[in-house]
Enzyme design. Structure first.
Site, short mmCIF file in Angstrom:
data_model
loop_
_atom_site.label_atom_id
_atom_site.label_comp_id
_atom_site.label_asym_id
_atom_site.label_seq_id
_atom_site.Cartn_x
_atom_site.Cartn_y
_atom_site.Cartn_z
N HIS A 1 0.79 -1.23 0.00
CA HIS A 1 0.00 0.00 0.00
C HIS A 1 0.81 1.27 0.00
O HIS A 1 0.39 2.29 -0.55
CB HIS A 1 -1.06 -0.06 1.09
CG HIS A 1 -2.12 -1.00 0.64
ND1 HIS A 1 -2.02 -2.36 0.86
CD2 HIS A 1 -3.19 -0.82 -0.15
CE1 HIS A 1 -3.04 -2.95 0.25
NE2 HIS A 1 -3.76 -2.04 -0.36
N CYS B 1 -8.88 -4.04 -13.30
CA CYS B 1 -8.34 -2.90 -12.55
C CYS B 1 -7.10 -3.24 -11.72
O CYS B 1 -6.68 -2.46 -10.90
CB CYS B 1 -9.42 -2.29 -11.66
SG CYS B 1 -10.03 -3.41 -10.40
C1 PEP Z 1 -6.70 -6.43 -7.25
O1 PEP Z 1 -6.69 -7.31 -6.41
O2 PEP Z 1 -6.26 -6.58 -8.41
C2 PEP Z 1 -7.21 -5.09 -6.93
C3 PEP Z 1 -7.37 -4.19 -7.88
O3 PEP Z 1 -7.46 -4.81 -5.65
P1 PEP Z 1 -6.33 -4.48 -4.56
O4 PEP Z 1 -5.02 -4.34 -5.27
O5 PEP Z 1 -6.73 -3.26 -3.88
O6 PEP Z 1 -6.40 -5.71 -3.70
#
Ligand code: PEP
Ligand code: MG
Length: 755
Positions: free
Chosen positions: A367, A680
């Site tokens: 993050h 995404c």
């Molecule tokens: C994913 O898992 O690809 C996603 C877009 O969500 P995050 O990266 O926030 O887990």
């Protein structure tokens, strides 16, 4: 101490006098070796300094042939001195000639000396040189003597680190302490950052290492240890701080170390040898670092970080310096260097001054990385010992594209990067010119490019990049950087700001995705053996409907009078989706009853990131308004490879048939049902991967802000049907040898795609 004249404390005091004398660096070194030899009743004392070319040069000697000074140069894989430098460990021998690594240098005239004691000159665990005493007689050096020599080496370390010896060096053969380093890591956030090192948690600089009064220093050390233990106990008792599982584990480890007798004993011994309490802490920690940095056991290396942190806390107790006072002096063009950092800590800095980030840890989907990307800060992770090698103020270049760091770069490297920066600026200008161009491929296929976002700082990117909308708004980021649960009013404010910034463009809000690697420090959760597979995201939302309900209420109110898109993370079974949607319906009813304005239309979607959903696509598509593939998690779960564990995260190529077949299943199912499907995950942000996704049938991708330009530039040149012809047959290949990445790369090259 047996055999020594006056003992180590007298020696240290005399050394301090020599350090203060207004003499040349060479005279100072010459005096130091004479003092040490006399004090330790040794016929020889020599100082070898590690040079930029990784050889060891004799800088001063008492006892050996003085003409050899600055002439004798040895490789680190040569001789006993090389051994000490390489291993960063003391070596005491009563019969040096019998050691297999003994190498005889005739110019020094050392053949008559039988006993050898060499100690590394260390700073923050890094070798700067070697200090040696030798005796003609065969003798065994005592532990106390070894300890005394190590303590003396610390004084030399400071002298070398101060740069005082550079004047004595031949050009190109300067002491290695300030040498340029080319460090390799992992590219986390694209960009180039040129600037100066700011240590996120700076090591306390110890300037006064030689004690006046041993009794006083012992008392200071004991008092500081007492305070350290007390402060750890307080933190452990404080519910607010110790709720999160990992945090508690670390504190427990700290408590254990803070009571470790071996550690205490070593520091007290170092004080008895004549060091100040600070000097003792630093010396013991430097030795520990040197030893543990050479350990291959990852557990041990992890503990090194804990010990480093603990030593720093102890130094803070001793010097009375705290973190906040160090924060003020942030220079222009700061490059932050840290072991690791939370997203909140990064956001705490003045963004306008930060040019780059270097982490010893950090993964491509962690993050802090997501926040660095949002802030447009070039970042490199997995740079071993970065915080130990860098000194505050050092010039440094962060190459967030190649995943490299140049610490104290030589002039030519600096020039090359200045040119790269100019080149990138020209390219950015080209991307900016594409801002208003629709993202349509050469063969006329519209591929919408949306943004991934999650914080207020992301919002200007929507207009800057000309994105079609926000394809993924990670609502948990607001929760992760807060110190307590954001109230409904705070959530409402953020969601409104997001919708306002987006204007007419659609925004897809993802409901809270916490758990796994997304920890809220203030939330009490159960300890789990496998948090990634545990109580997280929609599971937590359904079990704690109060939390989900209040978030949905904030979202629905923020969306009053407009279209609203909500999606649920980590859906593994359609029944979860049904239950989550029922909560949305209930909230709508509630708002209606209380006379609140409602969204014009609410679209409800699901993320496809748990493989079980691949086998319920028809069921989910008959319920959901849209799907979005979370490739970060889908790939992690498909291959059972933890996305934040660098040892396994990149082991499997998402451009290999299994993952591509999974992505294709979703795109095709969406087409069958006439429902939009987006992807995404971070995958879509890389142009070559985006070629594959377009070929598989994706018509909307959500990418990081910095990737809109490069991905769009590629799309404008792409012939999707030609890419399909290359890729799709490979997915039918049953040989197990198909290499879609290579095939796509060749295709991109042949078609002149900007990849
Ligand atoms: C994913 O898992 O690809 C996603 C877009 O969500 P995050 O990266 O926030 O887990
Ligand atoms: Mg995910």
């Amino acid at each position: 101490m047996r055999g020594a004249l006056g003992g180590p404390r007298v020696l240290l005091r005399r050394l301090r006098e020599v350090m203060a004398e207004p003499v040349s660096a060479q005279d100072r070194l010459d005096k130091i070796v004479v003092l040490i030899a006399a004090n330790m009743v040794a016929e020889v004392c020599s100082v070898y300094v590690l040079r930029v070319d990784q050889t060891l040069e004799l800088y001063a000697t008492e006892g050996l042939n003085r003409d050899a000074v600055h002439l004798t140069v040895m490789r680190v894989d040569e001789g006993l001195v090389g051994h000490v430098a390489r291993e960063a460990e003391s070596l005491a021998l009563s019969d040096a000639h019998a050691h297999p690594e003994f190498s005889y240098r005739p110019e020094t005239g050392e053949e008559v000396y039988n006993s050898f004691l060499g100690v590394p000159i260390l700073r923050a665990g890094n070798t700067l040189g070697v200090l040696v005493v030798q005796n003609r007689a065969r003798r065994t050096y005592t532990e106390e003597e070894i300890e005394a020599l190590q303590t003396t080496a610390m004084v030399l370390a400071e002298m070398i680190a101060s740069g005082e010896l550079t004047a004595l060096a031949k050009p190109g053969a300067e002491p290695a302490v300030r040498r340029p380093l080319h460090l390799k890591g992992v590219a986390l956030a694209d960009g180039l950052g040129l600037g100066h090192v700011v240590l996120h948690e700076p090591r306390i600089k110890v300037t006064n290492v030689i004690a006046d009064d041993v009794v006083k220093e012992t008392a200071r050390l004991d008092a500081a240890i007492g305070k350290l233990r007390h402060s750890i106990d307080l933190m452990l008792e404080d519910d607010g701080l110790a709720k999160a599982g990992e945090h508690r584990d670390i504190l427990e480890a700290y408590r254990m170390f803070a009571h470790d007798r071996g550690w205490m004993h070593k520091m007290r011994e170092a004080v008895l040898s004549g060091l100040t309490a600070e000097g003792a802490v630093e010396r013991v920690q430097s030795d520990t670092r040197a030893r543990m940095m050479r350990a291959s056991d990852p557990y041990l290396r992890e503990r090194l970080h804990d010990l480093d942190d603990l030593a720093n806390r102890l130094l803070r107790e001793l010097t009375g310096r705290n973190r906040s006072s160090e924060r003020e002096a942030l220079p222009e063009n700061a490059i932050l260097v840290a072991r690791n950092m939370s997203p909140a800590a990064l956001l705490d800095y003045d963004r306008s001054r930060i040019r780059g980030l270097v982490l010893e840890e950090g993964g491509t989907t962690s993050h802090v990385t997501i926040v660095a990307r949002a802030l447009g800060i070039a970042a490199v992770g997995q740079v071993e010992n970065a915080a130990g090698l860098a000194d505050p103020g050092d010039p440094v270049i962060v190459d967030g594209q190649a995943g490299e760091v140049h610490l104290r770069p030589p002039g030519d490297v600096e020039e090359a990067y200045a040119e790269k920066v100019r080149f990138r600026a020209r390219r950015q200008a080209q991307y900016a010119a594409l801002r208003t161009r629709p993202s349509v491929t050469k063969d006329g296929v519209h591929i919408e490019l949306h943004l991934n976002a999650g914080l207020l700082v992301d919002l200007p990117h929507v207009t800057e990049t000309g994105a079609a909308g926000i394809g993924l708004f990670r609502t948990e980021l607001q929760f992760m950087i807060a110190s307590a649960f954001p109230r409904i009013s705070e959530q409402l404010k953020l969601y409104r700001a997001v919708l306002d910034a987006a204007g007419e463009r659609p925004v897809t809000f993802r409901t809270l995705d916490i758990g796994g690697d997304k920890v809220l420090p203030y939330m009490r959760t159960v300890e789990e053996e496998n948090p990634a597979l545990g109580w997280r995201a929609i599971r937590l939302g359904l079990d704690r409907p109060g939390l989900l309900r209040s978030q949905l209420r904030a979202l629905l109110r923020a969306g009053a009078g407009r279209e609203l898109r909500i999606m649920f993370p980590m859906v593994a079974a359609v029944e979860e989706f049904d239950r989550a949607r029922a909560i949305v319906e209930r909230e709508l009813t509630h708002l209606r009853k209380h006379g609140h304005g409602l969204p014009e239309k609410v679209y409800i979607g699901a993320m496809v990131e748990v493989p079980s959903l691949l086998f319920q696509l028809d069921e989910i598509l008959s319920r959901a308004d849209f799907l979005s593939v979370g490739s970060n998690d889908l790939v992690q779960f498909l291959y059972a490879a933890d996305r934040s564990n660098v040892r396994v995260a990149d082991r499997f190529d998402p451009l290999s048939p299994p993952a591509l077949r999974a992505f294709r299943l979703v795109a095709e199912a969406g087409q069958r049902h006439g429902k939009p499907v987006t992807l995404c995950g971070e995958l879509a942000s890389r142009p070559l991967e985006a070629v594959a996704l377009a070929a598989l049938g994706y018509r909307a991708l959500s990418v990081s802000p910095a990737s809109i330009g490069p991905v769009k530039a590629m799309m404008l040149e792409l012939d999707v049907s030609a890419a399909r012809k290359v890729l799709l047959p490979l997915l039918e290949d049953k040989s197990g040898m198909a290499d879609p990445r290579a095939a796509l790369a060749a295709f991109a090259k042949a078609s002149g795609l900007p990849i």
